[in-house]
Motif scaffolding. Structure first.
Motif, PDB file in Angstrom:
ATOM      1  N   GLU A 138       0.821  -1.214   0.000  1.00 25.05           N
ATOM      2  CA  GLU A 138       0.000   0.000   0.000  1.00 25.05           C
ATOM      3  C   GLU A 138       0.857   1.267   0.000  1.00 25.05           C
ATOM      4  OE1 GLU A 138      -3.620  -0.244  -0.061  1.00 25.05           O
ATOM      5  OE2 GLU A 138      -2.882  -2.216  -0.647  1.00 25.05           O
ATOM      6  N   GLY A 139       2.175   1.094  -0.020  1.00 20.83           N
ATOM      7  CA  GLY A 139       3.075   2.242  -0.016  1.00 20.83           C
ATOM      8  C   GLY A 139       3.489   2.636   1.389  1.00 20.83           C
ATOM      9  N   ASN A 140       4.564   3.376   1.488  1.00 26.49           N
ATOM     10  CA  ASN A 140       5.078   3.874   2.774  1.00 26.49           C
ATOM     11  C   ASN A 140       5.337   2.762   3.792  1.00 26.49           C
ATOM     12  OD1 ASN A 140       4.989   6.612   1.923  1.00 26.49           O
ATOM     13  ND2 ASN A 140       2.797   6.660   2.357  1.00 26.49           N
ATOM     14  N   GLY A 141       5.733   1.591   3.308  1.00 32.20           N
ATOM     15  CA  GLY A 141       6.053   0.495   4.215  1.00 32.20           C
ATOM     16  C   GLY A 141       4.846  -0.246   4.760  1.00 32.20           C
ATOM     17  N   ILE A 142       3.655   0.087   4.274  1.00 32.91           N
ATOM     18  CA  ILE A 142       2.429  -0.566   4.751  1.00 32.91           C
ATOM     19  C   ILE A 142       2.003  -1.624   3.739  1.00 32.91           C
ATOM     20  CG2 ILE A 142      -0.001  -0.262   5.337  1.00 32.91           C
ATOM     21  CD1 ILE A 142       0.741   2.620   6.208  1.00 32.91           C
ATOM     22  N   PHE A 143       1.807  -2.840   4.233  1.00 33.06           N
ATOM     23  CA  PHE A 143       1.282  -3.934   3.428  1.00 33.06           C
ATOM     24  C   PHE A 143      -0.078  -4.318   3.987  1.00 33.06           C
ATOM     25  CE2 PHE A 143       5.478  -3.888   1.922  1.00 33.06           C
ATOM     26  CZ  PHE A 143       5.527  -4.614   0.741  1.00 33.06           C
ATOM     27  N   LYS A 144      -0.983  -4.703   3.093  1.00 35.79           N
ATOM     28  CA  LYS A 144      -2.338  -5.048   3.515  1.00 35.79           C
ATOM     29  C   LYS A 144      -2.635  -6.508   3.210  1.00 35.79           C
ATOM     30  CE  LYS A 144      -7.155  -3.640   3.174  1.00 35.79           C
ATOM     31  NZ  LYS A 144      -8.104  -2.713   2.537  1.00 35.79           N
ATOM     32  N   LEU A 145      -3.022  -7.225   4.259  1.00 38.04           N
ATOM     33  CA  LEU A 145      -3.537  -8.577   4.089  1.00 38.04           C
ATOM     34  C   LEU A 145      -4.967  -8.420   3.594  1.00 38.04           C
ATOM     35  CD1 LEU A 145      -3.331 -11.683   4.498  1.00 38.04           C
ATOM     36  CD2 LEU A 145      -4.205 -11.286   6.809  1.00 38.04           C
ATOM     37  N   ASN A 146      -5.191  -8.701   2.324  1.00 41.63           N
ATOM     38  CA  ASN A 146      -6.516  -8.511   1.732  1.00 41.63           C
ATOM     39  C   ASN A 146      -7.429  -9.695   1.962  1.00 41.63           C
ATOM     40  OD1 ASN A 146      -6.125  -5.904   0.254  1.00 41.63           O
ATOM     41  ND2 ASN A 146      -4.458  -7.091  -0.625  1.00 41.63           N
ATOM     42  N   LYS A 147      -6.855 -10.879   1.967  1.00 44.59           N
ATOM     43  CA  LYS A 147      -7.659 -12.088   2.082  1.00 44.59           C
ATOM     44  C   LYS A 147      -6.852 -13.148   2.807  1.00 44.59           C
ATOM     45  CE  LYS A 147      -9.662 -11.299  -2.539  1.00 44.59           C
ATOM     46  NZ  LYS A 147      -9.530  -9.872  -2.423  1.00 44.59           N
ATOM     47  N   LEU A 148      -7.521 -13.883   3.683  1.00 46.41           N
ATOM     48  CA  LEU A 148      -6.952 -15.084   4.282  1.00 46.41           C
ATOM     49  C   LEU A 148      -8.127 -15.998   4.581  1.00 46.41           C
ATOM     50  CD1 LEU A 148      -4.174 -15.389   6.972  1.00 46.41           C
ATOM     51  CD2 LEU A 148      -5.975 -17.061   6.674  1.00 46.41           C
ATOM     52  N   TYR A 149      -8.276 -17.040   3.784  1.00 41.41           N
ATOM     53  CA  TYR A 149      -9.391 -17.974   3.947  1.00 41.41           C
ATOM     54  C   TYR A 149      -8.873 -19.399   3.927  1.00 41.41           C
ATOM     55  CZ  TYR A 149     -12.423 -14.029   3.546  1.00 41.41           C
ATOM     56  OH  TYR A 149     -13.038 -12.829   3.782  1.00 41.41           O
ATOM     57  N   VAL A 150      -9.376 -20.189   4.865  1.00 44.32           N
ATOM     58  CA  VAL A 150      -8.996 -21.585   5.017  1.00 44.32           C
ATOM     59  C   VAL A 150     -10.272 -22.410   5.020  1.00 44.32           C
ATOM     60  CG1 VAL A 150      -7.922 -23.248   6.590  1.00 44.32           C
ATOM     61  CG2 VAL A 150      -6.932 -20.954   6.336  1.00 44.32           C
ATOM     62  N   LEU A 151     -10.262 -23.511   4.267  1.00 51.90           N
ATOM     63  CA  LEU A 151     -11.438 -24.382   4.244  1.00 51.90           C
ATOM     64  C   LEU A 151     -11.803 -24.800   5.661  1.00 51.90           C
ATOM     65  CD1 LEU A 151     -10.597 -26.704   1.215  1.00 51.90           C
ATOM     66  CD2 LEU A 151     -12.371 -24.929   1.324  1.00 51.90           C
ATOM     67  N   PRO A 152     -13.099 -24.873   5.981  1.00 47.93           N
ATOM     68  CA  PRO A 152     -13.510 -25.269   7.329  1.00 47.93           C
ATOM     69  C   PRO A 152     -12.872 -26.590   7.780  1.00 47.93           C
ATOM     70  CG  PRO A 152     -15.392 -24.422   6.120  1.00 47.93           C
ATOM     71  CD  PRO A 152     -14.248 -24.500   5.144  1.00 47.93           C
ATOM     72  N   THR A 153     -12.655 -27.511   6.856  1.00 48.14           N
ATOM     73  CA  THR A 153     -12.043 -28.799   7.215  1.00 48.14           C
ATOM     74  C   THR A 153     -10.579 -28.663   7.598  1.00 48.14           C
ATOM     75  OG1 THR A 153     -11.594 -29.194   4.873  1.00 48.14           O
ATOM     76  CG2 THR A 153     -13.616 -30.173   5.775  1.00 48.14           C
ATOM     77  N   ALA A 154      -9.962 -27.518   7.283  1.00 50.47           N
ATOM     78  CA  ALA A 154      -8.548 -27.301   7.612  1.00 50.47           C
ATOM     79  C   ALA A 154      -8.353 -26.298   8.743  1.00 50.47           C
ATOM     80  CB  ALA A 154      -7.790 -26.850   6.365  1.00 50.47           C
TER      81      ALA A 154
END
Length: 167
Positions: free
Chosen positions: A81-97
């Protein structure tokens, strides 16, 4: 094993999103808003655009010889995102995992990627009622602010912005 996703992985990313969103958000937002958000963020066109804009996607792949569609148990995406900022946009794990370390491994990969690319802070937006908040807190993220985003069709996102220093 975690690997970088390519355009060829879009169908598996979509499949995981379509499997995880109803269980994650079913009790939080309407079915109509879930469908709207999935189309907004996970249509093939949207994912191609995200990847072409530099969003880095990572996939958790089981270390076996299963068919590719069933071997992926989760994904994450991160952007600079600039200026040393990174954005975690998505993190999804299957319910079985869930509770297998998949989410933690993906988050650690995102943190390492951000750090290697000059990141000083990792941020993310998460629905205020999402049970994943407890996971993010356990990984050292703190709530930085509250935000309401108005979307089309009268839908809203009522989110926390969470943050983690990377230095």
């Amino acid at each position: 094993m975690i690997r970088i996703a390519t355009l060829d992985d879009i169908p598996v990313i979509q499949e995981i999103a379509y499997q995880t969103w109803p269980s994650t958000y079913g009790g939080i937002i309407s079915e109509e808003q879930i469908r709207y958000m999935l189309d907004l963020m996970y249509s093939t066109e949207s994912l191609v655009q995200q990847m072409s804009k530099g969003h880095q996607f990572f996939l958790m792949e089981k270390d076996n010889n299963q068919v590719a569609d069933t071997a992926i148990s989760g994904f994450a995406s991160v952007s600079d995102e600039g200026n040393g900022i990174f954005k975690l946009n998505k993190l999804y794990v299957l319910p079985t995992a869930h509770k297998t370390g998949t989410g933690k491994a993906l988050l650690n990969t995102v943190k390492a990627y951000a750090t290697q690319n000059g990141g000083k802070e990792l941020i993310l937006q998460v629905n205020k009622q999402n049970p994943a908040i407890a996971f993010y807190k356990s990984q050292g993220l703190i709530i930085k602010s509250e935000n309401i985003f108005e979307l089309d069709h009268g839908f809203v996102m009522d989110d926390y912005e969470m943050s983690l220093p990377l230095t």
